[in-house]
Every structure is written in C-alpha cells, then in structure tokens.
Design an enzyme around this catalytic site. Sequence first.
Site, short mmCIF file in Angstrom:
data_model
loop_
_atom_site.label_atom_id
_atom_site.label_comp_id
_atom_site.label_asym_id
_atom_site.label_seq_id
_atom_site.Cartn_x
_atom_site.Cartn_y
_atom_site.Cartn_z
N ASN A 368 0.77 -1.43 0.15
CA ASN A 368 0.02 -0.06 0.04
C ASN A 368 0.77 1.07 -0.14
O ASN A 368 0.92 2.07 -0.98
CB ASN A 368 -0.99 -0.21 1.21
CG ASN A 368 -1.79 1.02 1.28
OD1 ASN A 368 -1.84 1.94 0.35
ND2 ASN A 368 -2.83 1.20 2.13
N ASP A 369 1.37 1.75 1.18
CA ASP A 369 2.12 2.72 1.30
C ASP A 369 3.17 2.93 0.35
O ASP A 369 3.49 4.28 -0.17
CB ASP A 369 2.92 2.92 2.61
CG ASP A 369 1.79 3.05 3.84
OD1 ASP A 369 0.77 3.46 3.43
OD2 ASP A 369 2.10 2.82 4.74
N ILE A 370 4.00 1.93 -0.09
CA ILE A 370 4.96 2.05 -1.06
C ILE A 370 4.82 2.30 -2.40
O ILE A 370 5.43 2.41 -3.35
CB ILE A 370 5.92 0.74 -1.10
CG1 ILE A 370 5.02 -0.40 -1.46
CG2 ILE A 370 6.59 0.39 0.23
CD1 ILE A 370 5.86 -1.72 -1.55
N THR A 371 3.27 2.46 -2.73
CA THR A 371 2.90 2.93 -4.12
C THR A 371 2.12 4.12 -3.99
O THR A 371 1.67 4.84 -4.70
CB THR A 371 1.85 2.06 -4.69
OG1 THR A 371 0.44 1.76 -3.69
CG2 THR A 371 2.36 0.72 -4.47
N SER A 409 1.20 3.35 7.57
CA SER A 409 1.34 4.87 7.92
C SER A 409 0.05 5.45 8.38
O SER A 409 0.09 6.55 8.82
CB SER A 409 1.79 5.62 6.59
OG SER A 409 0.70 5.73 5.82
#
Lengths: 441, 89
Positions: A368-371, A409
Amino acid sequence: MIISLTGLFCIILFILAIRFMATPKTANMGNYLAIISMMMAIIISFSPLPENYLWLLSAIFFGAIVGIFFGEKIKITELPQMIAILNGLGGGAATCIAMAEANIFDQSSTISLLGGIIGAITLSGSFIAFCKLQGIMKKRKIFASSAIVNICFLLIMTLAVFFIDKQSFMVDIIFCIALVWGGFMVYPVGGADMPIIISILNSFSGWATVAIGFSYSNILMITVGTIVGASGSILAYIMIKSMNKSLLKLFIQSDLLKTEDVTEKIPNEGSPKDAAFIMESAKNIIIVPGYGMAAASAQYAIKSMADILEKKYKINVKFAIHPVAGRMPGHMNVLLADAGVDYEKVFELDDINSEFSETDVVYVIGANDITNPEAKTNHDSPLYGMPVLDVGKAKVVFFVKRSLNTGYSGVDNPLFFAPNTIMLYGDAKKITEDINKILEQ
Amino acid sequence: MDNFTILLTFFAMACFIGYFVVWGVTPALYSPLMSVSNAISGIVILGAITNGNDWWGIFAAFLASVNIFGGFSVSRRMLAMFRRGEKNK
C-alpha cells in the site's frame, strides 16, 4: 606465529566471504568461505587448550545442534523472526562474556562493560522484535514519553560506564537495566519499521563483538565485528532512506497519525474474472509484492501466475520491489526466489520505476504505502519525500487487499480511487489462485 | 605504537573495508547478507572460549554457537533458493 597467521588468514576469508555476497552467482561460495573461516577461527582459539575445554566443547556442540535444528526446520515465512532471535543470541553471548570477565577478575573493564550493555540491548530488543514478528505482540502502543525514557536510560548507562565501580555485582545490575532499555527501545516500533529495527539490531551485535574484542585485544574479533556492524548500519541507512524517516523519529515518535475525514469516494471493485480478462490482453505486466504476499504465502501462486502469463499468453512479466517491502531487508527477493522466480526478472525501485508508464497492467499484491503517489505530490503527507513505485502511471492497476484500510502509515492512498484502479478484495493467495484458474482455461 | 593504538588502527581499517564491501552487495541479497553477517558476529565465541572457567563463559559459548550454526544454516537455505531460481531458466 602459525596461530596468528591463521588468524590473519581468517580475517581475509571473512572479508572475501562478504565480497562474494555481491551477486547471486557467487553468494553461495561466500557463505561457505564464511563457514570455513569460522571453523578455523574456533579451532585456533583452542590452542593452547583453554580451561574447562571439555565443557566449552560440549557447549559449542549442543549449541550447534540447537542452531542447525532450528535453522533447518524454520519455515520460510518465519525467516525474519529467526534472524531477529539469532541476532539477540549473539548480543546475549557478548553480555555473558562481559559477566564472566567481571566474575573472574571481580572487576570489569570499561570497554567490556560497554560491549555487555550493547549486547544486552540487542538481546532484549531482538526478543521484542521476535514477539512482534511472530504476532505474539500485536498492539502498537506509543507512549508520549518514549523520548524521555530513552534519554534517561542513555544517561544512566553513560554514568555507569564512566563512573561506577565496576564490580561484578554492579555489572550484573547495569546489564539488567540495559535489558530493560532494549525492550523499551523496540516496543513502540511498528511492523513496517521492522526492516530498520532488524538492521540496527544486526549492527549492534557486531559492535558488541568489537567492544569485547577490544577488551581481549583480539584483532580477529575487532575486524569481523566491525564488518558486521558496518553491514547492519549500511542496511539500516538504506532502509531509513527508503522510508524517508530519521533515526530519531523512529525511536521517539510520539503520536499516531490520524487520518483526515474519510473520503466518500467509492473505488472500482473487480472480480478475479475481470482481472484475468484484462491480463489476457496485456502486453506487459509488472507484479508489485508487499508484506501481504508474505503474510498469505502467496509467492507460489504468484509464480504460477507469471508462468501462465508468459507461456500461454506470451506476456512479458516483471517484478518490482521496493526496498522496505516486507519485514526485513530483501524479504520479497527471498520469497520470490523461494517460489522459483528468476532473479533477473526481479527489479529494484530505481531500475524499474520509469517503466510503469509503458506498462499495461500492474498487479499490486499486499502493498500500500510504497505505491502512494502523495509521497511525491502532497507536502503535508507524512509519506512526503519517500521514494515510491509509480504504479499509477500504468494503464490498469490491480490492488489485491483484504480491505480498503489504510496502510501502516495510516494515510489514505488516493490511488485506490483512481479511475484506472481496480480493487480485488480478499486473501492474496486465494485471489491469485482464482485468477490463475481462469487464465488456464 | 602501543597496543591500543594498534587495535584502533585495525578497527579503522575494518570500517573502511566493511563500508566498501557491503555497498557492493546487490539489494536482492540483503536478506542473505544480513543472515551471513549475523552468523559471523558469532565470532564473539572466541571471547567465550577464553572464559571457560566461569559458567557464564560456557553459557556464552553455547549462545554464540547457536548463533553461528543457526545463522549459517539459514543463510545456506536462503541462498539455495536463489540457486533454484537460476536453474529454472
């Protein structure tokens, strides 16, 4: 003379071993070099025969049995836990040595006390990390005073190292305090920060070895410990950079980020059937794995999906990996390698990020966050500045997730609501297998 | 040079060697790197061996030994996976 020359030879072999870790082709050799050199180092340290050598030999023997037993038995999904606990044991050994030294001389040197403290922090910190990775400790509690707590512990330790009479009893007390500190240090750190924590603990076990090496004037221990310390520190640095964090923030973060008003937008929802249909007509596909793939053990299903797409539909399939995906550095690479994915199809963030705009389909599984594109556009986002995979630039993006929940996050990912995004809700493995079935027909 | 300075020299040199050698490792192999370096941090066992006349020393030898053998066996398994990927080509 022969003994000390062999020691030098061991140092060279250890350095070469890490050098050989550079590429997958030579890495196996590197591991064997390290094993040979470790065995040599242990053998030469038994000459002249130390006191109680029979006890020492049997301790090493039983340690070897326990180590090999767990090392061979552990499941691939439990690798991060295993590495955490092994780190802790290395630190614990340093602490025990410092205690033994204090017992024998009834006085401890400053440097071995320091080594013991670092070792104790590593031991308890790794244990907490292990509990978190194993899921024994799930809640991520943050107490506002964690900064104060850490500073207090640091003060106590500094005073102890420089001013306290280092008798064996006092030394034991200091190590107990260090144990408590290690626990407090790691306790507030959440799951997605684990790659950083594991790297830091890894480097700590090296620095503890260096300190013990100084107290015994042992060059072999100093050099090898330093290389371990350097390796852990560099990994931690890379992980921190890839998350756009600072070391300070990691340990003293005092508030959980609150998500602002939940947007009322509704994302596109799809079924495995839709996904298979769109994939069939694609020319190139990039698969982006995250921790969700590890949690669901979906790497085998992913591998067979890539195989079907390549063999039956002649689609070009690549894998894109973010440095902090998963729970330890390189976690995703290991899982994909375990499933039999050729490492030449697996690309790091910088090497593949420009390709997303020319990609037909991106399959994001458990990430999720890494995109999150807000890391580039929204100055107020806590993720701002973190390097992310530009999956949104592709023609179609599939997100396999259990729910629409925010990532670690706590920030909403606007990509979920983008017109070219299709959400596939469910277990990562189940969804992928369902798609595979349809693709095979 | 006195003894401490010699040791410090080795330490400084090792820092440089460690720095350059570790940056050479490809990101795909960070997990095995960590596992191997974890295993070799078990070199602290040399300190345990000189402390054989105290029970804590013997216990330290046991812990370090678990660290060494466990670490190498985990590394071996991880690296074997990368080899399997190679053969599947």
